[in-house]
Design an enzyme around this catalytic site. Structure first.
Site, PDB file in Angstrom:
ATOM      1  CG  HIS A 119      -1.922  -1.057   1.104  1.00 57.47           C
ATOM      2  ND1 HIS A 119      -2.825  -1.241   0.148  1.00 57.47           N
ATOM      3  CD2 HIS A 119      -2.337  -2.101   2.076  1.00 57.47           C
ATOM      4  CE1 HIS A 119      -3.617  -2.301   0.537  1.00 57.47           C
ATOM      5  NE2 HIS A 119      -3.184  -2.987   1.754  1.00 57.47           N
ATOM      6  CG  ASP A 161      -2.777  -8.505   0.606  1.00 58.51           C
ATOM      7  OD1 ASP A 161      -2.005  -8.953   1.719  1.00 58.51           O
ATOM      8  OD2 ASP A 161      -3.647  -7.777   0.865  1.00 58.51           O
ATOM      9  CG  HIS A 163      -6.312  -5.284   1.691  1.00 59.06           C
ATOM     10  ND1 HIS A 163      -6.002  -6.427   2.656  1.00 59.06           N
ATOM     11  CD2 HIS A 163      -7.510  -4.814   2.562  1.00 59.06           C
ATOM     12  CE1 HIS A 163      -6.725  -6.354   3.705  1.00 59.06           C
ATOM     13  NE2 HIS A 163      -7.789  -5.303   3.651  1.00 59.06           N
ATOM     14  CG  ASP A 249      -4.748 -10.166   3.271  1.00 52.33           C
ATOM     15  OD1 ASP A 249      -4.550 -10.612   2.106  1.00 52.33           O
ATOM     16  OD2 ASP A 249      -4.797  -8.937   3.764  1.00 52.33           O
TER      17      ASP A 249
HETATM   18 ZN   LIG Z   1      -4.210  -7.202   2.827  1.00 48.08          ZN
END
Ligand SMILES: [Zn+2]
Length: 346
Positions: A119, A161, A163, A249
């Site tokens: 991120h 991931d 996200h 995740d």
């Molecule tokens: Zn994540």
């Protein structure tokens, strides 16, 4: 055999109690590797500011390192502790070590490091996200840049991931030398709110940014389907190396997300990477740990990574998951849009 680069420094990045991103995540990964991987320490010492500066703005890196003196929040999610700079130093040394290993012919490298990175954008927060989501330096982006600097022509980043890796997308959005491919939970339902199918890159990078957003509760049956266009694109792109942003995740047991994948989907990804290496499509792979907040999933997933990389073909840890019909409808709509956009590129 899978080579893992571990350093105690990863553990010195501390987060406040009850924060999901804790040092135990690294210990879980290592416990899963027991007897299955060669674990080494970083073998080189690189300059933190200079190495981070390959993908981040100087003032951002300087700000982060100055915060290590006192400790403090970068934003409401992302904490810098007094030991964070130790973790960042260990991480860049491990990234540089992994580059040397790949260049010397090692084909599978695992970096179970922290804090995670995908991120983190050029100036920290990426693409208007509300926070940096526990990430400080973008490890996957740094190693991609190091590989290019070290003579590679093309690098693919496969981000699995849950996200979207908004930082990695931002950093490489206008280049064809890094092909960013991400599978993640639909941005309308999860932080950071980016990663739509139509974000395909700009300028030289047009067509070299592939997002595959998955509706909440997507299971293994559908994940297998989206691995086909990913594998085809990678076969055509022929990256010198593949960097995998490995977030655990997307697993159904993860406390922060809503996908319904089991470790079988992860194993499919590991097998795909092995196929690409064995068939000479790419020269090697490096798995960089991103998110994942269930310790047993990190442990079992790391174990599966080692087994696949070491040549084991069939691994059954848990039963595969299936997707409900109501969710399939949304998935089909996404995959149609994806096909319509990407047939012109891949
Ligand atoms: Zn994540």
């Amino acid at each position: 055999m899978l080579v893992t680069v571990h350093d105690e420094g990863y553990l010195r990045h501390e987060t406040p109690s009850n924060h999901p991103e804790s040092p135990n995540r690294v210990l879980s990964a290592l416990s899963g590797l027991s007897g299955l991987a060669k674990v080494i320490k970083p073998m080189v010492n690189v300059d933190l500011i200079e190495t981070a500066g390959l993908v981040h703005e100087y003032h951002y890196v300087e700000y982060v390192t100055s915060l290590c003196a006192t400790g403090g929040w970068l934003d409401q999610d992302t904490y810098v502790s007094k030991g964070t700079c130790d973790a960042l130093n260990s991480s860049v040394n491990a990234l540089a070590t992994a580059v040397n290993l790949l260049k010397s012919g090692v084909r599978y490298v695992y970096l179970p490091l922290r804090p995670p990175g995908h991120h983190a954008g050029f100036r920290g927060r990426a693409l208007m996200a509300s926070t940096q989501g526990f990430c400080i330096l973008n490890n996957a982006a740094i190693i991609s840049s190091l590989l290019l600097k070290g003579g590679a022509s093309r690098v693919a980043v496969l981000d699995i991931d849950a996200h979207h890796g908004n930082g990695t997308q931002e950093i490489f959005y206008n280049t064809s030398r890094v092909f960013y491919i991400s599978t993640h939970q639909d941005p309308r339902t999860l932080y950071p709110g980016t990663g739509y199918v139509n974000e395909t890159g700009v300028g030289d990078g047009e067509g070299f940014n592939m997002n595959i957003p998955l509706p909440p509760m997507t299971g293994d049956d559908l994940y297998k389907i989206i691995l086909r266009p990913i594998e085809n694109a990678l076969r055509e792109y022929k990256p010198d190396y593949v960097v995998v942003s490995l977030g655990f995740d997307a697993h159904y047991l993860d406390p922060l997300t809503n996908l319904n994948l089991s470790l079988n989907s992860y194993i499919e990804v590991f097998l795909m990477i092995r196929r690409l290496i064995n068939e000479g499509v790419t020269g090697g792979s490096v798995y960089v740990l991103e998110g994942g907040y269930n310790s047993d999933v990190i442990k079992q997933g790391s174990r599966a990574l080692a087994m696949v990389s070491n040549g084991v073909d069939s691994i059954r840890i848990e039963d595969p998951t299936r997707t409900d019909a109501g969710v399939v409808k949304y998935f089909n709509k996404m995959i149609e849009q994806h096909k319509a956009l990407f047939t012109q590129y891949w």
